[in-house]
Design an enzyme around this catalytic site. Structure first.
Site, PDB file in Angstrom:
ATOM      1  N   ASP A   1       0.823  -1.208   0.000  1.00 52.27           N
ATOM      2  CA  ASP A   1       0.000   0.000   0.000  1.00 52.27           C
ATOM      3  C   ASP A   1       0.862   1.265   0.000  1.00 52.27           C
ATOM      4  O   ASP A   1       2.088   1.199   0.058  1.00 52.27           O
ATOM      5  CB  ASP A   1      -0.936  -0.057   1.228  1.00 52.27           C
ATOM      6  CG  ASP A   1      -2.301   0.554   0.952  1.00 52.27           C
ATOM      7  OD1 ASP A   1      -2.424   1.334   0.000  1.00 52.27           O
ATOM      8  OD2 ASP A   1      -3.237   0.250   1.719  1.00 52.27           O
TER       9      ASP A   1
ATOM     10  N   GLU B   1      -0.952   1.578  -5.169  1.00 53.11           N
ATOM     11  CA  GLU B   1      -0.487   2.969  -5.091  1.00 53.11           C
ATOM     12  C   GLU B   1      -1.557   3.910  -5.614  1.00 53.11           C
ATOM     13  O   GLU B   1      -1.350   5.128  -5.651  1.00 53.11           O
ATOM     14  CB  GLU B   1       0.857   3.007  -5.840  1.00 53.11           C
ATOM     15  CG  GLU B   1       1.547   4.302  -6.012  1.00 53.11           C
ATOM     16  CD  GLU B   1       1.054   5.015  -7.246  1.00 53.11           C
ATOM     17  OE1 GLU B   1       1.530   6.129  -7.467  1.00 53.11           O
ATOM     18  OE2 GLU B   1       0.195   4.487  -7.983  1.00 53.11           O
ATOM     19  N   TRP B   2      -2.717   3.328  -5.966  1.00 52.21           N
ATOM     20  CA  TRP B   2      -3.936   4.062  -6.341  1.00 52.21           C
ATOM     21  C   TRP B   2      -3.799   4.860  -7.638  1.00 52.21           C
ATOM     22  O   TRP B   2      -4.649   5.706  -7.942  1.00 52.21           O
ATOM     23  CB  TRP B   2      -4.392   5.001  -5.209  1.00 52.21           C
ATOM     24  CG  TRP B   2      -4.288   4.434  -3.846  1.00 52.21           C
ATOM     25  CD1 TRP B   2      -4.708   3.195  -3.445  1.00 52.21           C
ATOM     26  CD2 TRP B   2      -3.689   5.037  -2.681  1.00 52.21           C
ATOM     27  NE1 TRP B   2      -4.429   3.000  -2.114  1.00 52.21           N
ATOM     28  CE2 TRP B   2      -3.806   4.112  -1.625  1.00 52.21           C
ATOM     29  CE3 TRP B   2      -3.089   6.273  -2.447  1.00 52.21           C
ATOM     30  CZ2 TRP B   2      -3.325   4.371  -0.337  1.00 52.21           C
ATOM     31  CZ3 TRP B   2      -2.622   6.546  -1.163  1.00 52.21           C
ATOM     32  CH2 TRP B   2      -2.736   5.600  -0.127  1.00 52.21           C
ATOM     33  N   GLY B   3      -2.705   4.645  -8.378  1.00 55.43           N
ATOM     34  CA  GLY B   3      -2.549   5.382  -9.636  1.00 55.43           C
ATOM     35  C   GLY B   3      -1.983   6.784  -9.462  1.00 55.43           C
ATOM     36  O   GLY B   3      -1.854   7.523 -10.439  1.00 55.43           O
ATOM     37  N   ASP B   4      -1.613   7.159  -8.236  1.00 56.69           N
ATOM     38  CA  ASP B   4      -1.153   8.535  -7.975  1.00 56.69           C
ATOM     39  C   ASP B   4       0.052   8.933  -8.821  1.00 56.69           C
ATOM     40  O   ASP B   4       0.177  10.071  -9.246  1.00 56.69           O
ATOM     41  CB  ASP B   4      -0.762   8.696  -6.497  1.00 56.69           C
ATOM     42  CG  ASP B   4      -1.981   8.795  -5.603  1.00 56.69           C
ATOM     43  OD1 ASP B   4      -3.102   8.623  -6.109  1.00 56.69           O
ATOM     44  OD2 ASP B   4      -1.811   9.035  -4.388  1.00 56.69           O
ATOM     45  N   ASN B   5       0.957   7.994  -9.033  1.00 54.90           N
ATOM     46  CA  ASN B   5       2.189   8.305  -9.780  1.00 54.90           C
ATOM     47  C   ASN B   5       2.260   7.549 -11.108  1.00 54.90           C
ATOM     48  O   ASN B   5       3.345   7.197 -11.573  1.00 54.90           O
ATOM     49  CB  ASN B   5       3.420   7.968  -8.933  1.00 54.90           C
ATOM     50  CG  ASN B   5       3.478   8.797  -7.667  1.00 54.90           C
ATOM     51  OD1 ASN B   5       3.932   9.938  -7.679  1.00 54.90           O
ATOM     52  ND2 ASN B   5       2.971   8.247  -6.560  1.00 54.90           N
TER      53      ASN B   5
ATOM     54  N   ASP C   1     -10.037   3.681  -3.712  1.00 53.68           N
ATOM     55  CA  ASP C   1     -10.771   2.463  -3.340  1.00 53.68           C
ATOM     56  C   ASP C   1     -12.173   2.409  -3.941  1.00 53.68           C
ATOM     57  O   ASP C   1     -12.859   3.407  -4.085  1.00 53.68           O
ATOM     58  CB  ASP C   1     -10.888   2.364  -1.813  1.00 53.68           C
ATOM     59  CG  ASP C   1      -9.546   2.076  -1.164  1.00 53.68           C
ATOM     60  OD1 ASP C   1      -8.525   2.001  -1.867  1.00 53.68           O
ATOM     61  OD2 ASP C   1      -9.527   1.927   0.077  1.00 53.68           O
TER      62      ASP C   1
HETATM   63  C1  GLA Z   1      -6.023   1.417   1.385  1.00 54.65           C
HETATM   64  C2  GLA Z   1      -6.136   0.400   0.246  1.00 54.65           C
HETATM   65  C3  GLA Z   1      -7.260  -0.567   0.555  1.00 54.65           C
HETATM   66  C4  GLA Z   1      -7.003  -1.264   1.881  1.00 54.65           C
HETATM   67  C5  GLA Z   1      -6.801  -0.238   2.993  1.00 54.65           C
HETATM   68  C6  GLA Z   1      -6.289  -0.890   4.275  1.00 54.65           C
HETATM   69  O1  GLA Z   1      -7.149   2.240   1.433  1.00 54.65           O
HETATM   70  O2  GLA Z   1      -6.327   1.044  -0.969  1.00 54.65           O
HETATM   71  O3  GLA Z   1      -7.411  -1.503  -0.481  1.00 54.65           O
HETATM   72  O4  GLA Z   1      -5.872  -2.084   1.757  1.00 54.65           O
HETATM   73  O5  GLA Z   1      -5.844   0.751   2.628  1.00 54.65           O
HETATM   74  O6  GLA Z   1      -6.087   0.028   5.309  1.00 54.65           O
END
Ligand code: GLA
Length: 400
Positions: A147, A180-184, A202
């Protein structure tokens, strides 16, 4: 102390040209993860019961392989810096849990974070990467979700490369799932680092919502789909765009759940279940174990779908499959049912990326409606009623 010395030797001998482990995600990974249903309320019994359920319900036979523990399994680091699981929630320890899961023919995944603390406030791996990867390897872990909380000032390329190298040095093939949610823009640089990378914030179990009420916004199914624009060229065997874990069985309607599952399959996203497998309604199980939808996701060609036509009411998506087959998904995003009459010959389906094309004026394909069971061929117009918030999902085969 001895463990520390061994660790130092391991770091010293680490290959400077380390690579990720190949062959772990030739098709998008499939499994389950604890976060969407349980957040921090997890323990070893839940993990064992989930593994049991995966086998009992036939999900293992359908292809789901990984049982992934998300955030909050952690206890403390010891005086030498080694991490231990929470002794109350995981009293038997992670090695015993991995043995149990392996005994069922499944694999065990774990979660950590590139920063000093995880998103749930537990110890992250920053400064402990080699030590943690070695610890996970010793436990028998098969999958690491990594994460991106608490990483201010860190370079994403640097942090994910360090963990990739640490996994290689630990010597156990562990799938590396980057979160990494696509941030970089990880799609631009992570092909040789991770086996998949999250592309967005998420997910939330809703069709088209955007819960932007705090630092962590959460997105509905269509919001995530829309954020995949331009990313398909980065996806392929061994390195997938991850649209986040599934919310099937988490409160949307049955049509929405079917559409959500079909979209993730078409987009070659990892299929990681997020519902409570211990008490799953029949209808949910039927969706998640649909072999034809899974086969589209797991197709060996590994090509992500694209939208080839939009008539203003419906979107038409195509996914080239191996053996010259195709999957076609017709998506109704809207609030009204649409009566469709589609002339296959009206559009050339042509993909610059894979160099695959089909001209239905030249070739006739037989189609099968995966959810509805009907069949037909592209020589005649496709007539169907597509309910609101739903998809029509077809598999096409050349009639020769
Ligand atoms: C972030 C991630 C989620 C999950 C939570 C856990 O938000 O994107 O998928 O793993 O952390 O705290």
């Amino acid at each position: 102390m001895k463990r520390l010395l061994m660790l130092l030797a391991l770091i010293a001998s680490a290959n400077v040209h380390a690579q990720k482990f190949d062959g772990l995600a030739d098709t998008p990974q499939m499994g389950w993860n604890s976060w969407n249903s349980f957040a921090c309320d997890i323990n070893e019994k839940l993990i064992r019961d989930t593994a049991d359920a995966m086998v009992r319900l036939g999900l293992k036979d359908a292809g789901y392989q990984y049982v992934n523990i998300d955030d909050c399994w952690h206890g403390k680091r010891d005086k030498d810096g080694f991490i231990h699981p929470d002794p109350e929630r995981f009293p038997s320890g992670m090695k015993a849990l991995a043995d149990y899961v392996h005994g069922k023919g499944l694999k065990l995944g774990i979660y950590s974070d590139a920063g000093a603390t995880t998103c749930g406030g537990k110890p992250g791996s920053r400064g402990h990467e080699y030590q943690d990867a070695k610890t996970y390897a010793d436990w028998g872990i098969d999958y690491i979700k990594y994460d991106w909380c608490d990483t201010k000032g860190l370079s994403a390329v640097g942090a994910y490369t360090t963990m990739r190298d640490a996994i290689r040095a630990a010597g156990r093939p562990m799938l590396f799932s980057m979160c990494e949610w696509g941030d970089n823009k990880p799609w631009e640089w992570a092909k040789d680092i991770g086996h998949s990378w999250r592309t967005t914030a998420d997910i939330y179990p809703c069709w088209n919502c955007d819960l932007n009420h705090d630092a962590f916004s959460r997105l509905g199914v269509l919001r995530i789909l829309d954020r995949q624009a331009g990313l398909r060229k980065y996806s392929g065997p061994g390195h997938w765009n991850d649209m986040d874990m599934l919310e099937v069985g988490m409160g949307m309607t049955e049509d929405e759940d079917r559409a959500h599952f079909a979209i993730w399959a078409m987009m070659a996203s990892p299929l990681i279940l997020g519902n409570d497998l211990r008490k799953m309604p029949e209808a949910t199980l039927r969706i998640l174990s649909n072999k034809d939808v899974i086969a589209i996701n797991q197709d060996k060609a590994g090509i992500q779908a694209w939208k080839f036509f939009d008539d203003g009411r419906l979107e038409y998506w195509a996914k080239p499959l191996a053996n010259n087959e195709w999957a076609v998904m017709i998506l109704n995003r809207g609030e009204q049912a649409v009566n469709l009459s589609y002339d296959w010959k009206a559009n050339l389906v042509s993909d610059e990326l894979s160099k695959r094309a089909v001209d239905f004026k030249q070739a006739t394909y037989a189609w099968r409606d995966i959810w509805g069971g009907k069949s037909g061929d592209t020589g005649r117009k496709l007539e169907a009623r597509v309910a609101p918030h739903s998809v029509l999902l077809l598999r096409l085969k050349n009639k020769g």
